[in-house]
Structures are given as C-alpha cells and as structure tokens.
Design a protein around this motif. Structure first.
Motif, PDB file in Angstrom:
ATOM      1  N   HIS A 158      -9.267   3.420  -2.729  1.00  0.00           N
ATOM      2  CA  HIS A 158      -8.416   2.294  -2.305  1.00  0.00           C
ATOM      3  C   HIS A 158      -7.339   2.017  -3.353  1.00  0.00           C
ATOM      4  N   TYR A 159      -7.698   2.088  -4.637  1.00  0.00           N
ATOM      5  CA  TYR A 159      -6.702   1.893  -5.695  1.00  0.00           C
ATOM      6  C   TYR A 159      -5.572   2.903  -5.568  1.00  0.00           C
ATOM      7  N   THR A 162      -3.310   2.174  -2.564  1.00  0.00           N
ATOM      8  CA  THR A 162      -2.328   1.111  -2.784  1.00  0.00           C
ATOM      9  C   THR A 162      -1.181   1.607  -3.665  1.00  0.00           C
ATOM     10  N   ARG A 166       2.983   2.076  -2.746  1.00  0.00           N
ATOM     11  CA  ARG A 166       4.092   1.700  -3.621  1.00  0.00           C
ATOM     12  C   ARG A 166       5.005   2.895  -3.888  1.00  0.00           C
ATOM     13  N   ASN A 174      -1.255  -1.511   6.367  1.00  0.00           N
ATOM     14  CA  ASN A 174      -2.179  -2.508   5.831  1.00  0.00           C
ATOM     15  C   ASN A 174      -3.462  -1.797   5.402  1.00  0.00           C
ATOM     16  N   LEU A 175      -3.881  -1.996   4.164  1.00  0.00           N
ATOM     17  CA  LEU A 175      -5.081  -1.350   3.638  1.00  0.00           C
ATOM     18  C   LEU A 175      -6.190  -2.368   3.425  1.00  0.00           C
ATOM     19  N   ASN A 177     -10.112  -2.689   1.767  1.00  0.00           N
ATOM     20  CA  ASN A 177     -11.147  -2.081   0.924  1.00  0.00           C
ATOM     21  C   ASN A 177     -12.504  -2.666   1.306  1.00  0.00           C
TER      22      ASN A 177
END
Length: 283
Positions: A158-159, A162, A166, A174-175, A177
């Motif tokens: 997930h990191y 995101t 960017r 839309n994410l 976690n």
C-alpha cells in the motif's frame, strides 16, 4: 543468452545445461532462479548477468514460491548493489517497488494492458488485491474510467502504491489499505467492472464480488488451472454466480501465464447481469 568464455570455464561441464538462460528485469534489478546444483556458483552467475546488461545494478535469486497473505517471494541477493528498491517502467507508467518486500510480476504486463484497454468511459472499476497499483494506474492511463478503487491489505505494498500514484500524478484512483473481506460491504452494487488478480484464491471471493457489481457488470477472474479443467471451471463459475442471483451472459478465457509444465494462469472474462427473479439484499 551467450555466456563469456571466462565464465563458462569456471562452471563444470556437467552443469552447463542447468545454467539460467533468461531472467526477469524489474527496473534495474535482475531476478533469476539458480538451480540448487549451481548454488556454489551463484555469485559468479550474478556477476555474469550484470556483465551482459550494463543497466542491471543488482541480481536476486529466487529461492521459493509466492506465499503468505502478502504474496511475497523469497529472494536472495547474489550480486551487485544491496539496495533492492527500484523504479520499473511499464507501458508509460512508473512503478516504485522493492521486489524483496512486495509482489510484482513483469510477466503479466501485457495482460494488465489488455484489461486496461477494455475499460469504457465513465466506468467505476474495483481492483481487490491491487498490490503496488499497476492495474489501477494502467487503467487510468489507457481509459476514461470515472473512478478506480484499489484494495490491498499489505501495508508495504500500500505504501508503494500511494507513492506510485504520486509518481504518475494519478487523479481518479482511490486506495484502501485493508482486508478485502472487511470492506466489501461498503461497495455493494457500485462497480461496472471488478478485476481479481489473485489466481491462488480469487475463486473463494466470487460470491462477494457478485454483490459489488451493478445491474450489469464485468468480472476478470484469474486462476491457476490446467487446460483440461477450463470447461468444468466455467460451469462452476456460472453455478456459483447463479446461486447469488447473477446470470452469466458471456464468458471467455485468455491464457496469460505458464508457471509450470501443466499449470496455466487463465483469466476468465465474465459478463453478468442481475437475475430479475432473484431477491437481493438492499444495496
């Protein structure tokens, strides 16, 4: 792959047929698989791979299969830089990742683009088990999707997802976690397309996914399966969807991987609509 003479001379003749002849390149990192008989020579093999491609700065050896809820694979560093974070380019998008910490396969790049090109304007698309977000990002790049939602429980993946939003200046992704099972009730009946890139367990979530599609929708379900099981699996899929109030109006398959001699990665492209006679929970 043609090995240099100095390298070949280091390897006993009986091991020559077992030398790896190809490898995956993720960004500037090569991922190979050295047979157990050649483990004593894995560092030499890693250095030779770097010699063949000056853009490769590190070589990893795959020592296990994908496992666990995070779908990671065991990789050992055998040559080059010990930093394993890299940026990979795929059909015009950039993906930051660490292959030692998250799952990513370059071998399904064309399959991801195949799906992205099918998405129609103004569709709402869901990608459970979205990993570092290659599907959402390609869908945004190659379609006019209204909204793309990715759900991934692995916090490391997930990191990176995101960060990749960017990097690619994504605007309509839309994410989330979380575990897909925990949040599925929040999305009942709102998607036109769902992509299930989890071939090991995707079939287990089929009845949940059925509730997430609107009146009509498309489901892309990936499975590891033998070719002689495809027809019977189609019947199983139709039966499970029918049991939860969905009629399959069209189903087709695409073979998009070959992980072992008899096993194939197959995408079932499934068009469904609500059965007008079925009783549904209010969405």
């Amino acid at each position: 792959m043609v090995f240099s003479k100095p390298f070949i001379e280091k390897i006993p003749l009986e091991f020559h047929p077992k030398l790896p002849r190809s490898w995956d390149v993720i960004g500037d990192i090569a991922v190979t698989q050295v047979p157990s008989e050649l483990r004593a020579y894995q560092e030499e093999i890693g250095r030779e791979i770097m010699i063949t491609n000056k853009r490769i700065r590190a070589v990893l050896n795959k020592t296990g299969t994908h496992s666990g809820s995070d779908r990671t694979v065991s990789l050992d560093h055998i040559a080059g830089d010990t930093t394993t974070e890299t940026t990979h380019k795929e059909f015009g998008i950039r993906l930051l990742l660490d292959p030692c910490r998250v799952y990513f396969s370059i071998r399904t790049a064309h399959e991801r683009k195949r799906i992205a090109l099918q998405v129609k304007n103004d569709e709402s698309v869901l990608v459970p088990f979205s990993g570092i977000a290659p599907y959402p990002l390609l869908i945004e790049k190659y379609s006019g999707a209204k909204m793309i939602t990715g759900i991934e429980q692995n916090p490391v993946a997930h990191y990176y997802a995101t960060e990749n939003l960017r990097l690619n200046q994504a605007k309509n992704i839309n994410l989330v976690n979380d575990d897909f099972s925990n949040v599925s009730d929040d999305y009942r009946g709102i998607f036109q397309r769902v992509i299930m890139p989890l071939p090991t367990r995707g079939i287990d979530y089929l009845t949940i996914v059925a509730t997430l599609l609107g009146q009509k929708g498309i489901l892309h379900l990936y499975l590891f399966i033998t070719k002689d099981q495809i027809e019977s699996m189609m019947d199983i899929i139709k039966g499970r969807l029918r049991a939860c109030g969905r009629n399959v109006t069209k189903i087709s398959t695409t073979v998009c991987g070959h992980p072992s001699p008899r096993l194939f990665k197959v995408c079932f492209d499934i068009e469904v609509e609500k059965d007008s006679k079925a009783l549904f929970a209010k969405t």
